[in-house]
Scaffold this active site. Sequence first.
Site, PDB file in Angstrom:
ATOM      1  CB  ILE A  72       1.123  -0.301  -4.674  1.00  0.00           C
ATOM      2  CG1 ILE A  72       0.539  -1.685  -4.394  1.00  0.00           C
ATOM      3  CG2 ILE A  72       0.300   0.443  -5.723  1.00  0.00           C
ATOM      4  CD1 ILE A  72      -0.797  -1.690  -3.663  1.00  0.00           C
TER       5      ILE A  72
ATOM      6  CB  SER B  41      -4.164   3.857  -0.539  1.00  0.00           C
ATOM      7  OG  SER B  41      -2.954   3.564  -1.186  1.00  0.00           O
ATOM      8  NE  ARG B  42      -7.661  -0.587   3.102  1.00  0.00           N
ATOM      9  CZ  ARG B  42      -7.312  -1.379   2.096  1.00  0.00           C
ATOM     10  NH1 ARG B  42      -7.362  -0.938   0.855  1.00  0.00           N
ATOM     11  NH2 ARG B  42      -6.943  -2.630   2.317  1.00  0.00           N
TER      12      ARG B  42
ATOM     13  CD  GLU C  23     -13.878   0.970   0.240  1.00  0.00           C
ATOM     14  OE1 GLU C  23     -13.303   1.863  -0.388  1.00  0.00           O
ATOM     15  OE2 GLU C  23     -13.535  -0.229   0.221  1.00  0.00           O
TER      16      GLU C  23
ATOM     17  CG  HIS D 227     -11.655  -1.521  -2.697  1.00  0.00           C
ATOM     18  ND1 HIS D 227     -11.595  -1.063  -1.405  1.00  0.00           N
ATOM     19  CD2 HIS D 227     -10.478  -2.147  -2.917  1.00  0.00           C
ATOM     20  CE1 HIS D 227     -10.443  -1.416  -0.868  1.00  0.00           C
ATOM     21  NE2 HIS D 227      -9.749  -2.074  -1.765  1.00  0.00           N
ATOM     22  CD  GLN D 228     -12.991  -1.832 -11.505  1.00  0.00           C
ATOM     23  OE1 GLN D 228     -14.126  -1.381 -11.471  1.00  0.00           O
ATOM     24  NE2 GLN D 228     -12.498  -2.395 -12.599  1.00  0.00           N
ATOM     25  CB  ALA D 229      -7.010  -0.876  -7.677  1.00  0.00           C
TER      26      ALA D 229
END
Length: 335
Positions: A155, A234-235, A264, A296-298
Amino acid sequence: MRVAVFGTRKYDRAYLSAANTSHQHELVFYEADMDSGTVPLAAKCDAVCVFVNDVLDATVLKELAALGIKLVALRCAGFNNVDLAAAASLGIDVVRVPAYSPHAVAEFSIGLLLALDRKIHRAWARTRENNFSLDGMVGRNLHGRVVGVIGTGRIGAIVARILQTGFGCRVLAADLTENPELKAAGVEYVSRETLLREAEIVTLHCPLTPDSRHLIDSTALDMARPGLLLINTSRGGLIDTIALIEALKSGKVGGVALDVYEQEGDLFFRDLSDEIVQDDIFQRLLTFPNVLVTGHQAFLTQEALAAIAQTTLANLSDAEAGRELTNRVTQEMVR
Ligand code: NAI
């Protein structure tokens, strides 16, 4: 194989069911996330299929092993939510989808950066109320800016290229290993400290590991340039959120766009609009005008969902047929 699929939403069912026509596994869909309380739903199954916020700690894995589960199929790339040592000692194989569409996440990261820097999220809210004032909307050109990319794997490499060749940024990169193609394209590898001191914008693309946890903490933020823009797809655990809030309050950080958040698991992927959210840290984050949060929709593109479903079902079929598990996750992969 009979597979209990946890944490499923409409789009998971649609894409997994479509991909399953050529595999014919018995997929049992549950909306519930995987945790100690929901383990019994996996009874009479051979495998479980889980996502990013399902908790597979030693306790849950022991309970799964007791039910006869032999395989955990992650329908994501990250595996920080699985206790790999416990899985290995219980004889449970763990497989994942190492790459589905790095472009999905890279493009979303750039989208977040543009929205944050050019205040598109604020403009959208304003114009809906017929407020067409431009006060407070002044942004910056991306062209010529210094951007730091931490993690230049699948990425991060795409993000670096888009920024370097697409926007004409000066791109600094920090990683444990250097990508020669990126270097040839003009990306400059530097230490994490140099990156943090020099970059005006920092975007995070490394996995969450013991080494990278709270990579952005108060020390890192002290080093950063005033007005830093920070992007994290990422996280959540890469950022110490409390330190970030302090840096936002002081103005040291000029803006943040987050697709992920440390806690999350209690919030994302569900509609909580009728509830009182109890996470005061998260709620404080949402009060800043220069903070943009997505849930978290990437990864969420048609291409990525199709690829995730195909690889997940192929992983299950490999396990059922006793073939080599090419997408196996091992403890050695945690650095
Ligand atoms: P990748 O494994 O291809 O690349 C990760 C890179 O980070 C590697 O080059 C590795 O050497 C580097 N790295 C590891 N530890 C590091 C450290 N401490 N400091 C600097 N660099 C370090 O992974 P990929 O596919 O590029 O994904 C990156 C992350 O994006 C994943 O770990 C996952 O957490 C996240 N992700 C988020 C999604 C979303 O929807 N928001 C979807 C998919 C992935």
